[in-house]
Design a protein around this motif. Structure first.
Motif, PDB file in Angstrom:
ATOM      1  N   THR A  52      -1.575   0.211  13.414  1.00  0.00           N
ATOM      2  CA  THR A  52      -0.710   1.380  13.264  1.00  0.00           C
ATOM      3  C   THR A  52      -1.499   2.668  13.020  1.00  0.00           C
ATOM      4  O   THR A  52      -0.954   3.758  13.163  1.00  0.00           O
ATOM      5  CB  THR A  52       0.274   1.189  12.096  1.00  0.00           C
ATOM      6  N   CYS A  53      -2.760   2.526  12.651  1.00  0.00           N
ATOM      7  CA  CYS A  53      -3.576   3.716  12.355  1.00  0.00           C
ATOM      8  C   CYS A  53      -4.011   4.463  13.610  1.00  0.00           C
ATOM      9  O   CYS A  53      -4.424   5.630  13.528  1.00  0.00           O
ATOM     10  CB  CYS A  53      -4.825   3.325  11.564  1.00  0.00           C
ATOM     11  N   VAL A  54      -3.941   3.811  14.763  1.00  0.00           N
ATOM     12  CA  VAL A  54      -4.497   4.395  15.984  1.00  0.00           C
ATOM     13  C   VAL A  54      -3.807   5.700  16.353  1.00  0.00           C
ATOM     14  O   VAL A  54      -4.458   6.703  16.682  1.00  0.00           O
ATOM     15  CB  VAL A  54      -4.413   3.386  17.146  1.00  0.00           C
ATOM     16  N   THR A  55      -2.479   5.723  16.296  1.00  0.00           N
ATOM     17  CA  THR A  55      -1.748   6.932  16.670  1.00  0.00           C
ATOM     18  C   THR A  55      -2.140   8.106  15.788  1.00  0.00           C
ATOM     19  O   THR A  55      -2.368   9.231  16.279  1.00  0.00           O
ATOM     20  CB  THR A  55      -0.231   6.699  16.576  1.00  0.00           C
ATOM     21  N   ALA A  56      -2.219   7.875  14.475  1.00  0.00           N
ATOM     22  CA  ALA A  56      -2.596   8.943  13.551  1.00  0.00           C
ATOM     23  C   ALA A  56      -4.003   9.454  13.843  1.00  0.00           C
ATOM     24  O   ALA A  56      -4.267  10.666  13.786  1.00  0.00           O
ATOM     25  CB  ALA A  56      -2.504   8.449  12.111  1.00  0.00           C
ATOM     26  N   LEU A  57      -4.927   8.552  14.175  1.00  0.00           N
ATOM     27  CA  LEU A  57      -6.294   8.975  14.512  1.00  0.00           C
ATOM     28  C   LEU A  57      -6.303   9.840  15.760  1.00  0.00           C
ATOM     29  O   LEU A  57      -7.009  10.860  15.824  1.00  0.00           O
ATOM     30  CB  LEU A  57      -7.185   7.746  14.708  1.00  0.00           C
ATOM     31  N   LEU A  58      -5.517   9.458  16.763  1.00  0.00           N
ATOM     32  CA  LEU A  58      -5.460  10.243  17.999  1.00  0.00           C
ATOM     33  C   LEU A  58      -4.874  11.624  17.744  1.00  0.00           C
ATOM     34  O   LEU A  58      -5.363  12.636  18.285  1.00  0.00           O
ATOM     35  CB  LEU A  58      -4.617   9.504  19.050  1.00  0.00           C
ATOM     36  N   VAL A  59      -3.836  11.689  16.925  1.00  0.00           N
ATOM     37  CA  VAL A  59      -3.194  12.976  16.626  1.00  0.00           C
ATOM     38  C   VAL A  59      -4.132  13.881  15.830  1.00  0.00           C
ATOM     39  O   VAL A  59      -4.173  15.101  16.054  1.00  0.00           O
ATOM     40  CB  VAL A  59      -1.886  12.740  15.845  1.00  0.00           C
ATOM     41  N   ALA A  93      -5.925  10.874   8.224  1.00  0.00           N
ATOM     42  CA  ALA A  93      -5.878   9.727   9.146  1.00  0.00           C
ATOM     43  C   ALA A  93      -6.860   8.640   8.729  1.00  0.00           C
ATOM     44  O   ALA A  93      -6.529   7.443   8.745  1.00  0.00           O
ATOM     45  CB  ALA A  93      -6.174  10.204  10.568  1.00  0.00           C
ATOM     46  N   TRP A  94      -8.055   9.042   8.355  1.00  0.00           N
ATOM     47  CA  TRP A  94      -9.067   8.048   7.983  1.00  0.00           C
ATOM     48  C   TRP A  94      -8.757   7.384   6.645  1.00  0.00           C
ATOM     49  O   TRP A  94      -9.125   6.217   6.423  1.00  0.00           O
ATOM     50  CB  TRP A  94     -10.453   8.681   7.958  1.00  0.00           C
ATOM     51  N   SER A  95      -8.067   8.090   5.756  1.00  0.00           N
ATOM     52  CA  SER A  95      -7.655   7.448   4.505  1.00  0.00           C
ATOM     53  C   SER A  95      -6.644   6.344   4.791  1.00  0.00           C
ATOM     54  O   SER A  95      -6.626   5.302   4.114  1.00  0.00           O
ATOM     55  CB  SER A  95      -7.064   8.476   3.539  1.00  0.00           C
ATOM     56  N   HIS A  96      -5.812   6.559   5.814  1.00  0.00           N
ATOM     57  CA  HIS A  96      -4.864   5.529   6.249  1.00  0.00           C
ATOM     58  C   HIS A  96      -5.625   4.307   6.779  1.00  0.00           C
ATOM     59  O   HIS A  96      -5.267   3.161   6.489  1.00  0.00           O
ATOM     60  CB  HIS A  96      -3.963   6.119   7.339  1.00  0.00           C
ATOM     61  N   VAL A  97      -6.681   4.547   7.541  1.00  0.00           N
ATOM     62  CA  VAL A  97      -7.505   3.465   8.082  1.00  0.00           C
ATOM     63  C   VAL A  97      -8.165   2.679   6.950  1.00  0.00           C
ATOM     64  O   VAL A  97      -8.149   1.439   6.933  1.00  0.00           O
ATOM     65  CB  VAL A  97      -8.582   4.027   9.036  1.00  0.00           C
ATOM     66  N   VAL A  98      -8.743   3.401   6.000  1.00  0.00           N
ATOM     67  CA  VAL A  98      -9.440   2.750   4.885  1.00  0.00           C
ATOM     68  C   VAL A  98      -8.475   1.870   4.099  1.00  0.00           C
ATOM     69  O   VAL A  98      -8.806   0.731   3.722  1.00  0.00           O
ATOM     70  CB  VAL A  98     -10.093   3.805   3.961  1.00  0.00           C
ATOM     71  N   LEU A  99      -7.260   2.385   3.843  1.00  0.00           N
ATOM     72  CA  LEU A  99      -6.272   1.610   3.097  1.00  0.00           C
ATOM     73  C   LEU A  99      -5.921   0.313   3.821  1.00  0.00           C
ATOM     74  O   LEU A  99      -5.944  -0.771   3.228  1.00  0.00           O
ATOM     75  CB  LEU A  99      -5.003   2.447   2.887  1.00  0.00           C
ATOM     76  N   ASN A 100      -5.607   0.411   5.110  1.00  0.00           N
ATOM     77  CA  ASN A 100      -5.139  -0.770   5.841  1.00  0.00           C
ATOM     78  C   ASN A 100      -6.259  -1.758   6.157  1.00  0.00           C
ATOM     79  O   ASN A 100      -6.053  -2.974   6.090  1.00  0.00           O
ATOM     80  CB  ASN A 100      -4.443  -0.328   7.131  1.00  0.00           C
ATOM     81  N   VAL A 101      -7.426  -1.252   6.513  1.00  0.00           N
ATOM     82  CA  VAL A 101      -8.552  -2.153   6.772  1.00  0.00           C
ATOM     83  C   VAL A 101      -8.993  -2.825   5.470  1.00  0.00           C
ATOM     84  O   VAL A 101      -9.235  -4.043   5.437  1.00  0.00           O
ATOM     85  CB  VAL A 101      -9.721  -1.394   7.414  1.00  0.00           C
ATOM     86  N   GLY A 102      -9.084  -2.024   4.398  1.00  0.00           N
ATOM     87  CA  GLY A 102      -9.476  -2.593   3.104  1.00  0.00           C
ATOM     88  C   GLY A 102      -8.497  -3.649   2.634  1.00  0.00           C
ATOM     89  O   GLY A 102      -8.894  -4.712   2.128  1.00  0.00           O
ATOM     90  N   GLY A 103      -7.184  -3.388   2.825  1.00  0.00           N
ATOM     91  CA  GLY A 103      -6.172  -4.365   2.431  1.00  0.00           C
ATOM     92  C   GLY A 103      -6.270  -5.639   3.247  1.00  0.00           C
ATOM     93  O   GLY A 103      -6.139  -6.749   2.704  1.00  0.00           O
ATOM     94  N   ALA A 104      -6.509  -5.502   4.552  1.00  0.00           N
ATOM     95  CA  ALA A 104      -6.628  -6.682   5.419  1.00  0.00           C
ATOM     96  C   ALA A 104      -7.838  -7.529   5.025  1.00  0.00           C
ATOM     97  O   ALA A 104      -7.759  -8.762   4.975  1.00  0.00           O
ATOM     98  CB  ALA A 104      -6.737  -6.245   6.881  1.00  0.00           C
ATOM     99  N   VAL A 105      -8.947  -6.873   4.738  1.00  0.00           N
ATOM    100  CA  VAL A 105     -10.161  -7.586   4.327  1.00  0.00           C
ATOM    101  C   VAL A 105      -9.921  -8.307   3.001  1.00  0.00           C
ATOM    102  O   VAL A 105     -10.361  -9.447   2.793  1.00  0.00           O
ATOM    103  CB  VAL A 105     -11.340  -6.605   4.211  1.00  0.00           C
ATOM    104  N   LEU A 106      -9.187  -7.643   2.103  1.00  0.00           N
ATOM    105  CA  LEU A 106      -8.932  -8.215   0.783  1.00  0.00           C
ATOM    106  C   LEU A 106      -8.030  -9.450   0.866  1.00  0.00           C
ATOM    107  O   LEU A 106      -8.252 -10.455   0.180  1.00  0.00           O
ATOM    108  CB  LEU A 106      -8.290  -7.160  -0.123  1.00  0.00           C
ATOM    109  N   PHE A 107      -7.009  -9.385   1.741  1.00  0.00           N
ATOM    110  CA  PHE A 107      -6.021 -10.462   1.806  1.00  0.00           C
ATOM    111  C   PHE A 107      -6.369 -11.544   2.830  1.00  0.00           C
ATOM    112  O   PHE A 107      -5.772 -12.623   2.790  1.00  0.00           O
ATOM    113  CB  PHE A 107      -4.641  -9.887   2.134  1.00  0.00           C
ATOM    114  N   ALA A 108      -7.285 -11.264   3.738  1.00  0.00           N
ATOM    115  CA  ALA A 108      -7.586 -12.211   4.817  1.00  0.00           C
ATOM    116  C   ALA A 108      -7.920 -13.622   4.320  1.00  0.00           C
ATOM    117  O   ALA A 108      -7.447 -14.609   4.905  1.00  0.00           O
ATOM    118  CB  ALA A 108      -8.726 -11.672   5.687  1.00  0.00           C
ATOM    119  N   PRO A 109      -8.702 -13.775   3.256  1.00  0.00           N
ATOM    120  CA  PRO A 109      -9.022 -15.162   2.812  1.00  0.00           C
ATOM    121  C   PRO A 109      -7.844 -15.876   2.151  1.00  0.00           C
ATOM    122  O   PRO A 109      -7.947 -17.074   1.853  1.00  0.00           O
ATOM    123  CB  PRO A 109     -10.155 -14.933   1.790  1.00  0.00           C
TER     124      PRO A 109
END
Length: 336
Positions: A251-258, A270-286
């Motif tokens: 979902t971050c892609v559109t915000a980055l493009l804009v 936009a990048w703070s949105h990326v950091v939040l979602n990527v960081g959350g995915a890395v945290l919950f992935a295991p």
């Protein structure tokens, strides 16, 4: 394969997106200008921003719309970067409303809701044309000015509500159509190969969710497809949860493009949105299987389990990140 999978899937996806966009555009047109004022005036603290971001995203039914609106306000100098941090956290929570509604397993109500909404819309159009419901004083003022009354203030909100209900009905109809291809998808060799790899590594599920969401610019649509597959046991819930984690990244892609052509502050948002979602995915992935165990105690419906997993994931990530938004260095940060 073309008739049994591709055609129903594409048609169902188009109907789903039509409903989603109808809801988003109607709500944006009805209350969007008010929400912009709210974003400007009620984001004094990160907690306020989180609450406002959650509410506005739930109303507009699109985290991307709120994020893009926020970037626009930052680019225009109406918001500073530190005031947007809470909003970004809130958008992830507010976006869960759509999937939670879909997870209620009310797809059979799609056609009745659509017929009701079309009937209400037709009545409002007819009443507006005939000037029914217009206050007498309004009629007089129009006639004195030599103008034709356009109808009372009562009909436009009813018309907007009927469009929103119709859009939700299209979501349910599209969801049911996409779900109908599950047996054919489950029997395909490509899907079997993907499941085999995803069961061995959660990264495959996250990557699939991120790529699909980036391609269609809608995390809700991708998650709806996964919920449909899970509902008929074609998709294991842990793999579905992994795809949800990836969808949040996509979902971050559109915000980055804009933000690319905007100010430096807008790109920071936009990048703070990326950091939040990527960081959350890395945290919950295991812990996808542990998360599945938690939601399994809440409901036995696989589709609802995926919806609840997304909600828990987004709320947990936002609450964990909220204290960081109060760091003095971030609060004093001035980016032009």
């Amino acid at each position: 394969m073309l008739n049994s999978i591709v055609v129903p899937m594409v048609l169902g996806f188009m109907i789903f997106m039509l409903g989603l966009k109808a809801m988003e555009l109607t709500l944006h047109r009805s209350v969007g200008h008010h929400l912009q004022t709210v974003l400007e005036q009620m984001t004094a603290t990160p907690l306020h921003g989180l609450l406002i971001g959650t509410a506005t995203t739930a109303v507009l039914q699109s985290s991307t719309a709120v994020t893009v609106m926020t970037i626009g306000l930052v680019n225009a100098g109406l918001l500073t970067f530190p005031r947007t941090l809470g909003i970004i956290l809130g958008t992830n929570i507010g976006t869960c409303l759509t999937t939670e509604l879909i997870g209620l397993n009310i797809s059979k109500l799609g056609w009745p809701l659509l017929l009701i909404s079309l009937g209400c819309w037709f009545v409002t159009v007819l009443a507006g044309e005939l000037g029914l419901g217009t206050l007498r004083r309004t009629k007089l003022s129009f006639s004195q000015a030599g103008l034709r009354p356009s109808g009372s203030r009562f009909w436009p909100p009813v018309r907007s509500t009927s469009v929103v209900v119709g859009g939700f009905a299209l979501l349910l109809i599209g969801m049911a159509l996409m779900q109908s291809v599950a047996p054919a998808v489950e029997a395909s060799s490509f899907f079997s190969a993907f499941l085999g790899r995803a069961e061995g590594s959660v990264i495959w599920g996250i990557a699939a969710g991120a790529v699909l969401t980036a391609a269609v610019h809608s995390g809700a649509a991708v998650i709806a497809i996964i919920m449909g597959l899970a509902a008929v046991s074609a998709m294991p819930v842990p793999i579905g949860i992994a795809i949800v984690l990836g969808a949040n990244i996509g979902t971050c892609v559109t915000a980055l493009l804009v933000s690319y052509s905007g100010s430096k502050a807008g790109r920071f948002v936009a990048w703070s949105h990326v950091v939040l979602n990527v960081g959350g995915a890395v945290l919950f992935a295991p812990f996808t299987r542990e998360l599945q165990a938690v939601v399994a105690m809440m409901t036995t419906s696989p589709a609802a389990q995926i919806a609840h997993a997304q909600t828990i994931f987004n709320i947990a990530c936002s609450l964990l990140a909220l204290p960081l938004c109060y760091l003095p260095k971030l609060r004093r940060m001035k980016v032009q």
